[in-house]
Motif scaffolding. Structure first.
Motif, PDB file in Angstrom:
ATOM      1  N   LEU A  17      -1.008  -3.488   2.234  1.00 29.42           N
ATOM      2  CA  LEU A  17      -1.036  -2.076   1.876  1.00 29.42           C
ATOM      3  C   LEU A  17      -1.679  -1.333   3.036  1.00 29.42           C
ATOM      4  O   LEU A  17      -2.698  -1.796   3.578  1.00 29.42           O
ATOM      5  CB  LEU A  17      -1.876  -1.890   0.612  1.00 29.42           C
ATOM      6  N   TYR A  18      -1.094  -0.198   3.445  1.00 26.83           N
ATOM      7  CA  TYR A  18      -1.674   0.577   4.548  1.00 26.83           C
ATOM      8  C   TYR A  18      -1.414   2.062   4.337  1.00 26.83           C
ATOM      9  O   TYR A  18      -0.569   2.446   3.530  1.00 26.83           O
ATOM     10  CB  TYR A  18      -1.098   0.122   5.894  1.00 26.83           C
ATOM     11  N   ASP A  19      -2.183   2.893   5.041  1.00 27.30           N
ATOM     12  CA  ASP A  19      -1.991   4.341   4.994  1.00 27.30           C
ATOM     13  C   ASP A  19      -0.936   4.731   6.014  1.00 27.30           C
ATOM     14  O   ASP A  19      -1.145   4.592   7.216  1.00 27.30           O
ATOM     15  CB  ASP A  19      -3.302   5.075   5.289  1.00 27.30           C
ATOM     16  N   ALA A  20       0.202   5.213   5.536  1.00 27.95           N
ATOM     17  CA  ALA A  20       1.296   5.689   6.394  1.00 27.95           C
ATOM     18  C   ALA A  20       1.211   7.215   6.469  1.00 27.95           C
ATOM     19  O   ALA A  20       0.516   7.840   5.670  1.00 27.95           O
ATOM     20  CB  ALA A  20       2.637   5.263   5.805  1.00 27.95           C
ATOM     21  N   GLY A  23       1.835   8.791   3.140  1.00 31.40           N
ATOM     22  CA  GLY A  23       1.083   8.238   2.009  1.00 31.40           C
ATOM     23  C   GLY A  23       0.993   6.726   2.133  1.00 31.40           C
ATOM     24  O   GLY A  23       1.485   6.135   3.084  1.00 31.40           O
ATOM     25  N   ARG A  24       0.395   6.103   1.166  1.00 33.21           N
ATOM     26  CA  ARG A  24       0.242   4.641   1.218  1.00 33.21           C
ATOM     27  C   ARG A  24       1.588   3.954   1.117  1.00 33.21           C
ATOM     28  O   ARG A  24       2.482   4.401   0.410  1.00 33.21           O
ATOM     29  CB  ARG A  24      -0.689   4.173   0.112  1.00 33.21           C
ATOM     30  N   SER A  25       1.694   2.833   1.856  1.00 34.18           N
ATOM     31  CA  SER A  25       2.951   2.108   1.903  1.00 34.18           C
ATOM     32  C   SER A  25       2.666   0.618   2.004  1.00 34.18           C
ATOM     33  O   SER A  25       1.517   0.203   2.139  1.00 34.18           O
ATOM     34  CB  SER A  25       3.774   2.587   3.110  1.00 34.18           C
ATOM     35  N   MET A  26       3.728  -0.176   1.961  1.00 35.13           N
ATOM     36  CA  MET A  26       3.618  -1.638   2.043  1.00 35.13           C
ATOM     37  C   MET A  26       4.393  -2.139   3.252  1.00 35.13           C
ATOM     38  O   MET A  26       5.396  -1.545   3.647  1.00 35.13           O
ATOM     39  CB  MET A  26       4.185  -2.288   0.780  1.00 35.13           C
ATOM     40  N   CYS A  47      -0.182  -0.403  11.953  1.00 38.13           N
ATOM     41  CA  CYS A  47      -0.983  -0.099  10.774  1.00 38.13           C
ATOM     42  C   CYS A  47      -2.277  -0.897  10.771  1.00 38.13           C
ATOM     43  O   CYS A  47      -2.392  -1.921  11.446  1.00 38.13           O
ATOM     44  CB  CYS A  47      -0.186  -0.355   9.505  1.00 38.13           C
ATOM     45  N   PRO A  49      -4.236  -2.682   7.894  1.00 43.64           N
ATOM     46  CA  PRO A  49      -4.139  -3.044   6.480  1.00 43.64           C
ATOM     47  C   PRO A  49      -5.404  -2.702   5.700  1.00 43.64           C
ATOM     48  O   PRO A  49      -6.521  -2.865   6.198  1.00 43.64           O
ATOM     49  CB  PRO A  49      -3.931  -4.560   6.520  1.00 43.64           C
ATOM     50  N   LEU A  50      -5.203  -2.195   4.486  1.00 40.88           N
ATOM     51  CA  LEU A  50      -6.300  -1.907   3.568  1.00 40.88           C
ATOM     52  C   LEU A  50      -6.527  -3.076   2.611  1.00 40.88           C
ATOM     53  O   LEU A  50      -7.643  -3.299   2.147  1.00 40.88           O
ATOM     54  CB  LEU A  50      -5.980  -0.646   2.753  1.00 40.88           C
TER      55      LEU A  50
END
Length: 56
Positions: A17-20, A23-26, A47, A49-50
């Motif tokens: 999961l990351y901030d694109a 918005g957040r994306s995979m 990215c 990763p969160l």
């Protein structure tokens, strides 16, 4: 089954999961890079990763 993975231990095939910009994306970690679905198909993304999961 999705097993949570500590970020330092991400390996090939793990989903992150990351901030694109929109918005957040995979993305999937593959071949030493992160790859995400785009309107044009799969593309490499930069990215931080969160969170990460391993699909088992």
């Amino acid at each position: 089954h999705f097993a949570r993975v500590p970020l330092p231990f991400i390996q090939r095939g793990d989903v992150v999961l990351y901030d694109a910009p929109g918005g957040r994306s995979m993305a999937v970690f593959w071949a030493g890079d992160y790859w995400a679905a785009t309107d044009d198909g799969a593309a490499r993304v930069e990215c931080e990763p969160l969170a990460a999961w391993r699909i088992e």
